[in-house]
Design an enzyme around this catalytic site. Sequence first.
Site, PDB file in Angstrom:
ATOM      1  N   ARG A 120       0.850  -1.105   0.011  1.00 11.28           N
ATOM      2  CA  ARG A 120      -0.140   0.068   0.020  1.00 11.28           C
ATOM      3  C   ARG A 120       0.606   1.152   0.078  1.00 11.28           C
ATOM      4  O   ARG A 120       0.244   2.527   0.276  1.00 11.28           O
ATOM      5  CB  ARG A 120      -1.035   0.034   1.291  1.00 11.28           C
ATOM      6  CG  ARG A 120      -2.072  -1.062   1.082  1.00 11.28           C
ATOM      7  CD  ARG A 120      -3.329  -0.542   1.782  1.00 11.28           C
ATOM      8  NE  ARG A 120      -4.016  -1.724   2.243  1.00 11.28           N
ATOM      9  CZ  ARG A 120      -3.934  -2.540   3.169  1.00 11.28           C
ATOM     10  NH1 ARG A 120      -3.175  -2.256   3.912  1.00 11.28           N
ATOM     11  NH2 ARG A 120      -4.813  -3.693   3.105  1.00 11.28           N
ATOM     12  N   LYS A 142       2.795  11.640 -10.884  1.00  7.09           N
ATOM     13  CA  LYS A 142       1.865  10.861 -11.722  1.00  7.09           C
ATOM     14  C   LYS A 142       2.632   9.471 -12.090  1.00  7.09           C
ATOM     15  O   LYS A 142       3.776   9.427 -12.568  1.00  7.09           O
ATOM     16  CB  LYS A 142       1.480  11.208 -13.068  1.00  7.09           C
ATOM     17  CG  LYS A 142       0.442  12.270 -12.974  1.00  7.09           C
ATOM     18  CD  LYS A 142      -0.105  12.590 -14.542  1.00  7.09           C
ATOM     19  CE  LYS A 142      -1.071  13.722 -14.576  1.00  7.09           C
ATOM     20  NZ  LYS A 142      -1.219  14.235 -15.921  1.00  7.09           N
ATOM     21  N   GLU A 184       8.876  18.328 -24.377  1.00 11.99           N
ATOM     22  CA  GLU A 184       8.129  18.823 -23.484  1.00 11.99           C
ATOM     23  C   GLU A 184       8.589  20.075 -22.847  1.00 11.99           C
ATOM     24  O   GLU A 184       7.707  20.981 -22.124  1.00 11.99           O
ATOM     25  CB  GLU A 184       8.266  17.850 -22.096  1.00 11.99           C
ATOM     26  CG  GLU A 184       7.723  16.409 -22.716  1.00 11.99           C
ATOM     27  CD  GLU A 184       6.339  16.162 -22.644  1.00 11.99           C
ATOM     28  OE1 GLU A 184       5.661  17.169 -22.143  1.00 11.99           O
ATOM     29  OE2 GLU A 184       5.774  14.936 -22.599  1.00 11.99           O
ATOM     30  N   GLU A 234      -5.080  16.935 -10.951  1.00 11.92           N
ATOM     31  CA  GLU A 234      -5.531  17.135 -12.206  1.00 11.92           C
ATOM     32  C   GLU A 234      -6.965  17.271 -12.489  1.00 11.92           C
ATOM     33  O   GLU A 234      -7.772  16.883 -13.094  1.00 11.92           O
ATOM     34  CB  GLU A 234      -5.061  16.234 -13.186  1.00 11.92           C
ATOM     35  CG  GLU A 234      -5.324  16.789 -14.821  1.00 11.92           C
ATOM     36  CD  GLU A 234      -4.614  15.619 -15.669  1.00 11.92           C
ATOM     37  OE1 GLU A 234      -3.531  15.344 -15.561  1.00 11.92           O
ATOM     38  OE2 GLU A 234      -5.453  15.197 -16.330  1.00 11.92           O
ATOM     39  N   ARG A 238      -3.970  21.557 -13.651  1.00 10.31           N
ATOM     40  CA  ARG A 238      -2.816  20.668 -14.050  1.00 10.31           C
ATOM     41  C   ARG A 238      -2.872  19.834 -15.786  1.00 10.31           C
ATOM     42  O   ARG A 238      -2.095  19.412 -16.384  1.00 10.31           O
ATOM     43  CB  ARG A 238      -2.589  19.335 -13.119  1.00 10.31           C
ATOM     44  CG  ARG A 238      -1.485  18.295 -13.549  1.00 10.31           C
ATOM     45  CD  ARG A 238      -1.057  17.522 -12.375  1.00 10.31           C
ATOM     46  NE  ARG A 238      -0.120  16.731 -12.796  1.00 10.31           N
ATOM     47  CZ  ARG A 238       0.647  16.030 -11.891  1.00 10.31           C
ATOM     48  NH1 ARG A 238       0.277  15.720 -10.595  1.00 10.31           N
ATOM     49  NH2 ARG A 238       1.725  15.216 -12.461  1.00 10.31           N
ATOM     50  N   ASN A 242      -1.471  18.547 -20.605  1.00 10.41           N
ATOM     51  CA  ASN A 242      -2.029  17.690 -21.341  1.00 10.41           C
ATOM     52  C   ASN A 242      -1.869  18.145 -22.745  1.00 10.41           C
ATOM     53  O   ASN A 242      -2.321  17.536 -23.808  1.00 10.41           O
ATOM     54  CB  ASN A 242      -3.160  17.076 -21.055  1.00 10.41           C
ATOM     55  CG  ASN A 242      -3.343  16.282 -19.801  1.00 10.41           C
ATOM     56  OD1 ASN A 242      -2.316  15.824 -19.308  1.00 10.41           O
ATOM     57  ND2 ASN A 242      -4.474  16.522 -19.336  1.00 10.41           N
TER      58      ASN A 242
END
Length: 367
Positions: A120, A142, A184, A234, A238, A242
């Site tokens: 976990r 992420k 990016e 997001e 955020r 994308n």
Amino acid sequence: MEKIIITIPAIAQKKYPIYIGKNLLDKISTLIQFESYTKIIVLTDEIVAPIYLNTVLTSIPNTAKSIIIPSGENNKNIDTLQFIWKKLLQIGADRKSLLINLGGGVIGDIGGFSASTFMRGIDFINIPTTLLAQVDESVGGKTMIDFANIKNIVGTFYQPTAVLFDIQTLQTLPQNQFLSGFAEIIKHGIIKDKTYFDLVTSKKPTAFTDDEIIAIITKSCELKAEIVQEDEKESSTRKLLNFGHTIGHAVEAISLETDKPLLHGEAVSIGMVAEAVLANKIGLLATSDTEIIKKSLLNAGLPTDIPDYELAQIIKKMRSDKKNIDDIINFTLITQIGNGIINQSVSDKILTECIKSLQANNINSKK
Ligand code: NAD
Ligand code: GLY
């Protein structure tokens, strides 16, 4: 050495440092506290291991173990994840163990996901060795794998304990991988900062000096940190990150099933041009800015045309994107260079026209 502190308010003010500099790989123990961990495990891939694993292992407590997986996007999957979980069990990792991800974005994504799910959740540190992972993947928490031929469809938000990178690792990176990361960087300028866009497109990516590259990577990490601090999960801001990824991910996923796989940043470059054209077609973005974006990416040595894939296949992949709600494809577009806009939708007709126009360019340019 530059040091940025990223604070995630949503999770009880979790803070973590990002260390950026030269020759940091042999100073890891001076930057990271290892005393409280029962086991330290370095996850890396078959290409990075022979180049950097020994340097890292000699710079951290000598009881550390390593796990080596095959390199490349095709291995960011459930089989590799199970392999990592099994290795962690064999090594005897427990809840107080630390995973160190040493490698590109694939290692960061699957390593972060392994850390977030094993018992976990155990602590992890990112030591990104590609430009793409340094300016984007390693920061922001992420974590994910690809599944059922869909990019990044299973994952978690789970922040690292620290990020540390040595720009010397870029010396061994193939040029196409370096340029992929630069896509990016250019994206950060397009969505948020026109002055930064002008700077990073002022010369060829490979013409920047080491000091300039450190300044650029630092600025990209700051821009990303600002966004993640505002909206970790997001739900709003955020989504700016994308831009280029809706069409980009579809094209990337299809390419991975062909003998000409695109690198992530190459697919994002194609996606940014396509989504700039979409923004232009719906009247959001001036034609002059649309052209500047395309020229800048071409000048950076990045692809800008959509490969000649079947239109229906591209749209099908876009429909399976996790950013969609209620089967409506969700785009982040731009209104001008330096200003992104989230939650945009376009008609199927405009989307089809846009994709076809960029494929037509592709076919013409080959003639
Ligand atoms: P990658 O991890 O596949 O690395 C590219 C290649 O370079 C690999 O073959 C790797 O073995 C090799 N390599 C790594 N470092 C090297 C070095 N210093 N010298 C020589 N070779 C080296 O790819 P990537 O471009 O780093 O990352 C792409 C992945 O990141 C994609 O899966 C993408 O979806 C993901 N990503 C995630 C996020 C996020 O927020 N989590 C953001 C952007 C991208
Ligand atoms: N790479 C997109 C994000 O981190 O949100």
